[in-house]
Design an enzyme around this catalytic site. Sequence first.
Site, PDB file in Angstrom:
ATOM      1  N   ASP A 205       0.820  -1.206   0.000  1.00 42.15           N
ATOM      2  CA  ASP A 205       0.000   0.000   0.000  1.00 42.15           C
ATOM      3  C   ASP A 205       0.858   1.262   0.000  1.00 42.15           C
ATOM      4  O   ASP A 205       2.082   1.213   0.120  1.00 42.15           O
ATOM      5  CB  ASP A 205      -0.942   0.005   1.204  1.00 42.15           C
ATOM      6  CG  ASP A 205      -0.287  -0.560   2.460  1.00 42.15           C
ATOM      7  OD1 ASP A 205       0.871  -0.198   2.737  1.00 42.15           O
ATOM      8  OD2 ASP A 205      -0.923  -1.379   3.151  1.00 42.15           O
TER       9      ASP A 205
ATOM     10  N   ASP B 154      -7.900  -3.312  14.524  1.00 42.99           N
ATOM     11  CA  ASP B 154      -9.295  -3.541  14.137  1.00 42.99           C
ATOM     12  C   ASP B 154      -9.421  -4.686  13.140  1.00 42.99           C
ATOM     13  O   ASP B 154     -10.487  -4.900  12.571  1.00 42.99           O
ATOM     14  CB  ASP B 154      -9.912  -2.265  13.563  1.00 42.99           C
ATOM     15  CG  ASP B 154      -9.186  -1.755  12.318  1.00 42.99           C
ATOM     16  OD1 ASP B 154      -8.195  -2.392  11.886  1.00 42.99           O
ATOM     17  OD2 ASP B 154      -9.617  -0.718  11.765  1.00 42.99           O
TER      18      ASP B 154
ATOM     19  N   HIS C 187      -7.685  -4.966  10.294  1.00 45.54           N
ATOM     20  CA  HIS C 187      -7.437  -4.648   8.889  1.00 45.54           C
ATOM     21  C   HIS C 187      -6.182  -5.346   8.375  1.00 45.54           C
ATOM     22  O   HIS C 187      -5.259  -5.645   9.129  1.00 45.54           O
ATOM     23  CB  HIS C 187      -7.396  -3.135   8.644  1.00 45.54           C
ATOM     24  CG  HIS C 187      -6.182  -2.426   9.152  1.00 45.54           C
ATOM     25  ND1 HIS C 187      -6.242  -1.500  10.166  1.00 45.54           N
ATOM     26  CD2 HIS C 187      -4.878  -2.462   8.775  1.00 45.54           C
ATOM     27  CE1 HIS C 187      -5.027  -1.006  10.392  1.00 45.54           C
ATOM     28  NE2 HIS C 187      -4.188  -1.587   9.565  1.00 45.54           N
TER      29      HIS C 187
ATOM     30  N   GLU D 212      -9.823  -1.864   5.425  1.00 40.31           N
ATOM     31  CA  GLU D 212     -10.483  -1.627   6.702  1.00 40.31           C
ATOM     32  C   GLU D 212     -11.715  -2.523   6.847  1.00 40.31           C
ATOM     33  O   GLU D 212     -12.204  -3.094   5.862  1.00 40.31           O
ATOM     34  CB  GLU D 212     -10.900  -0.155   6.803  1.00 40.31           C
ATOM     35  CG  GLU D 212      -9.741   0.841   6.733  1.00 40.31           C
ATOM     36  CD  GLU D 212      -8.964   0.951   8.040  1.00 40.31           C
ATOM     37  OE1 GLU D 212      -8.994   0.002   8.861  1.00 40.31           O
ATOM     38  OE2 GLU D 212      -8.327   1.998   8.255  1.00 40.31           O
TER      39      GLU D 212
END
Length: 256
Positions: A65, A132, A134, A139
Amino acid sequence: MEVVIVADREAAGALVADIVVSHVRPGAVLGLATGSSPLPAYRDLIRRRSEGSLSLAECRAFLLDEYVGLPRTHPESYHSVIRREFTDEAGLDRVDGPDGEAQDIPAEAARYEAAIAAAGGVDVQLLGIGTDGHLGFNEPGSSLASRTRVKTLTRQTRADNARFFDSADDVPRHVITQGLGTILDARHLVLIATGEGKAAAVTSAVEGPVSAFCPASILQLHPRATVVVDEAAAASLQLADYYREAWDNKPAWQRF
């Protein structure tokens, strides 16, 4: 999925480095992650190179990314980070990443997908996991079949990444990330997670349902996924004893 529990962060890094080395050959394609999780593995690989036991000169790599709008020269762009933390010292020169400054983001995402395919796909993809759940910057709520595209970061992810910037306000809101479907195309997925702060996310990914709510749970769908965690990150795993038993009694011929 194979879950391997080791004593600490350094042991996790050494094992992940072993796995990467098992894939190294002329023309091998490595998938690289940034962030703090893979750093022990990168340090171990750099050590092996400095000792003369490893060469990555004939490999190439792709990044997961990149921040949108952050110049490549910015010290926290992933273009800069991966070179500073790994590839420059590892002698890995051919590294491609999404261009976060591209004027046409969808076109850049398509270019990146095509570049990975033209290279023959990724042999071994290193991964971290967000608090979380991800994966990359996919996400919660991301499509399990998604391809490289732009994503908006959650408030939690920006807060987690604020330690790399002057404040959370300086963390870009958007990224280009490989999609979950793109990640699943790699031949071997290797996730490394350490510390008690990752325990809940690891448990959701490994023992929870496969769900867009926890993007890292897609590892359960892959035919060759290895999850390497230290004792702290493994603290909530219900099958921890079984994972230890399976690793301790793994046939020598099976290796990674």
